[in-house]
Write a protein that holds these residues in place. Structure first.
Motif, PDB file in Angstrom:
ATOM      1  N   VAL A 195      37.532 -31.557  -8.398  1.00  8.41           N
ATOM      2  CA  VAL A 195      36.615 -31.593  -9.541  1.00  8.41           C
ATOM      3  C   VAL A 195      35.576 -30.492  -9.405  1.00  8.41           C
ATOM      4  N   SER A 196      35.080 -30.326  -8.211  1.00  8.73           N
ATOM      5  CA  SER A 196      34.094 -29.280  -7.955  1.00  8.73           C
ATOM      6  C   SER A 196      34.680 -27.899  -8.211  1.00  8.73           C
ATOM      7  N   TYR A 197      35.906 -27.686  -7.766  1.00 11.92           N
ATOM      8  CA  TYR A 197      36.565 -26.400  -7.977  1.00 11.92           C
ATOM      9  C   TYR A 197      36.760 -26.130  -9.470  1.00 11.92           C
ATOM     10  N   LEU A 198      37.238 -27.127 -10.203  1.00 10.57           N
ATOM     11  CA  LEU A 198      37.469 -26.949 -11.631  1.00 10.57           C
ATOM     12  C   LEU A 198      36.181 -26.678 -12.394  1.00 10.57           C
ATOM     13  N   THR A 199      35.147 -27.428 -12.069  1.00 10.85           N
ATOM     14  CA  THR A 199      33.877 -27.193 -12.775  1.00 10.85           C
ATOM     15  C   THR A 199      33.294 -25.833 -12.406  1.00 10.85           C
ATOM     16  N   ALA A 200      33.414 -25.440 -11.145  1.00 15.40           N
ATOM     17  CA  ALA A 200      32.877 -24.140 -10.734  1.00 15.40           C
ATOM     18  C   ALA A 200      33.632 -22.991 -11.399  1.00 15.40           C
ATOM     19  N   SER A 201      34.944 -23.091 -11.479  1.00 14.49           N
ATOM     20  CA  SER A 201      35.702 -22.011 -12.112  1.00 14.49           C
ATOM     21  C   SER A 201      35.438 -21.956 -13.614  1.00 14.49           C
ATOM     22  N   THR A 202      35.332 -23.117 -14.262  1.00 12.03           N
ATOM     23  CA  THR A 202      35.014 -23.140 -15.685  1.00 12.03           C
ATOM     24  C   THR A 202      33.604 -22.624 -15.929  1.00 12.03           C
ATOM     25  N   LEU A 203      32.696 -23.028 -15.072  1.00 12.98           N
ATOM     26  CA  LEU A 203      31.310 -22.571 -15.168  1.00 12.98           C
ATOM     27  C   LEU A 203      31.229 -21.056 -15.021  1.00 12.98           C
ATOM     28  N   SER A 204      32.004 -20.520 -14.108  1.00 11.96           N
ATOM     29  CA  SER A 204      32.028 -19.075 -13.891  1.00 11.96           C
ATOM     30  C   SER A 204      32.515 -18.337 -15.138  1.00 11.96           C
ATOM     31  N   ARG A 205      33.560 -18.860 -15.776  1.00 10.53           N
ATOM     32  CA  ARG A 205      34.064 -18.244 -17.005  1.00 10.53           C
ATOM     33  C   ARG A 205      33.017 -18.273 -18.112  1.00 10.53           C
ATOM     34  N   PHE A 206      32.379 -19.420 -18.300  1.00 10.02           N
ATOM     35  CA  PHE A 206      31.341 -19.533 -19.324  1.00 10.02           C
ATOM     36  C   PHE A 206      30.176 -18.591 -19.026  1.00 10.02           C
ATOM     37  N   TYR A 207      29.788 -18.515 -17.759  1.00 17.05           N
ATOM     38  CA  TYR A 207      28.658 -17.665 -17.386  1.00 17.05           C
ATOM     39  C   TYR A 207      28.970 -16.202 -17.660  1.00 17.05           C
ATOM     40  N   LYS A 208      30.202 -15.785 -17.387  1.00 19.92           N
ATOM     41  CA  LYS A 208      30.591 -14.397 -17.662  1.00 19.92           C
ATOM     42  C   LYS A 208      30.522 -14.098 -19.154  1.00 19.92           C
ATOM     43  N   SER A 209      30.935 -15.060 -19.980  1.00 17.31           N
ATOM     44  CA  SER A 209      30.861 -14.826 -21.423  1.00 17.31           C
ATOM     45  C   SER A 209      29.414 -14.786 -21.904  1.00 17.31           C
ATOM     46  N   VAL A 210      28.573 -15.637 -21.339  1.00 18.98           N
ATOM     47  CA  VAL A 210      27.145 -15.615 -21.693  1.00 18.98           C
ATOM     48  C   VAL A 210      26.540 -14.269 -21.311  1.00 18.98           C
ATOM     49  N   MET A 211      26.858 -13.796 -20.126  1.00 13.41           N
ATOM     50  CA  MET A 211      26.287 -12.530 -19.680  1.00 13.41           C
ATOM     51  C   MET A 211      26.810 -11.347 -20.494  1.00 13.41           C
ATOM     52  N   ALA A 212      28.067 -11.394 -20.916  1.00 14.18           N
ATOM     53  CA  ALA A 212      28.603 -10.323 -21.759  1.00 14.18           C
ATOM     54  C   ALA A 212      27.880 -10.290 -23.100  1.00 14.18           C
ATOM     55  N   LEU A 213      27.635 -11.461 -23.675  1.00 19.18           N
ATOM     56  CA  LEU A 213      26.893 -11.513 -24.939  1.00 19.18           C
ATOM     57  C   LEU A 213      25.456 -11.063 -24.759  1.00 19.18           C
ATOM     58  N   ARG A 214      24.856 -11.439 -23.640  1.00 20.79           N
ATOM     59  CA  ARG A 214      23.483 -11.014 -23.361  1.00 20.79           C
ATOM     60  C   ARG A 214      23.420  -9.494 -23.185  1.00 20.79           C
ATOM     61  N   ASP A 215      24.394  -8.927 -22.492  1.00 21.37           N
ATOM     62  CA  ASP A 215      24.437  -7.471 -22.323  1.00 21.37           C
ATOM     63  C   ASP A 215      24.573  -6.762 -23.665  1.00 21.37           C
ATOM     64  N   ALA A 216      25.397  -7.319 -24.555  1.00 18.15           N
ATOM     65  CA  ALA A 216      25.563  -6.720 -25.883  1.00 18.15           C
ATOM     66  C   ALA A 216      24.260  -6.764 -26.668  1.00 18.15           C
ATOM     67  N   ARG A 217      23.545  -7.880 -26.555  1.00 18.00           N
ATOM     68  CA  ARG A 217      22.262  -7.999 -27.270  1.00 18.00           C
ATOM     69  C   ARG A 217      21.232  -7.023 -26.723  1.00 18.00           C
ATOM     70  N   VAL A 218      21.173  -6.917 -25.416  1.00 17.99           N
ATOM     71  CA  VAL A 218      20.213  -5.991 -24.794  1.00 17.99           C
ATOM     72  C   VAL A 218      20.569  -4.544 -25.154  1.00 17.99           C
ATOM     73  N   ALA A 219      21.859  -4.234 -25.242  1.00 14.31           N
ATOM     74  CA  ALA A 219      22.275  -2.888 -25.642  1.00 14.31           C
ATOM     75  C   ALA A 219      21.816  -2.584 -27.060  1.00 14.31           C
ATOM     76  N   LYS A 220      21.923  -3.587 -27.959  1.00 18.30           N
ATOM     77  CA  LYS A 220      21.449  -3.379 -29.334  1.00 18.30           C
ATOM     78  C   LYS A 220      19.937  -3.170 -29.376  1.00 18.30           C
ATOM     79  N   ILE A 221      19.218  -3.927 -28.571  1.00 20.94           N
ATOM     80  CA  ILE A 221      17.763  -3.762 -28.523  1.00 20.94           C
ATOM     81  C   ILE A 221      17.409  -2.382 -27.980  1.00 20.94           C
ATOM     82  N   ASN A 222      18.109  -1.949 -26.943  1.00 18.31           N
ATOM     83  CA  ASN A 222      17.857  -0.613 -26.391  1.00 18.31           C
ATOM     84  C   ASN A 222      18.181   0.478 -27.407  1.00 18.31           C
ATOM     85  N   GLU A 223      19.251   0.290 -28.161  1.00 17.18           N
ATOM     86  CA  GLU A 223      19.605   1.247 -29.213  1.00 17.18           C
ATOM     87  C   GLU A 223      18.497   1.303 -30.263  1.00 17.18           C
TER      88      GLU A 223
END
Length: 91
Positions: free
Chosen positions: A7-35
């Motif tokens: 259960v710990s492994y499954l939640t950690a791997s799913t959490l990692s995937r979600f976190y990567k998507s959150v960070m990708a969206l955050r990077d895109a937003r910060v790039a727009k602000i910088n632009e």
């Protein structure tokens, strides 16, 4: 405790995937602000503020939707670590 390892492994791997998507969206937003900030004089002179602001707001909405999916799983992941300790008889 061993039963909780998959259960710990499954939640950690799913959490990692979600976190990567959150960070990708955050990077895109910060790039727009910088632009926006890099071209602020051009934006101001052509009155494009609302176009840029709406684009940044839309990116933030996507980020928040992704965070709303991430946070409940993060909370479950954090609390399931303490469940085995609650059932341990020595405590």
């Amino acid at each position: 405790m061993v039963a909780m390892m998959p259960v710990s492994y499954l939640t950690a791997s799913t959490l990692s995937r979600f976190y990567k998507s959150v960070m990708a969206l955050r990077d895109a937003r910060v790039a727009k602000i910088n632009e926006f900030l890099a071209a602020i004089s051009l934006v101001k002179s052509n009155a494009w503020e609302e176009v840029f602001v709406s684009s940044i707001r839309e990116q933030r909405k996507l980020e928040l939707v992704s965070l709303l999916k991430y946070e409940p799983l993060h909370n479950i992941s954090s609390t399931h670590l303490f469940i085995p300790a609650a059932f341990h008889s020595d405590l």
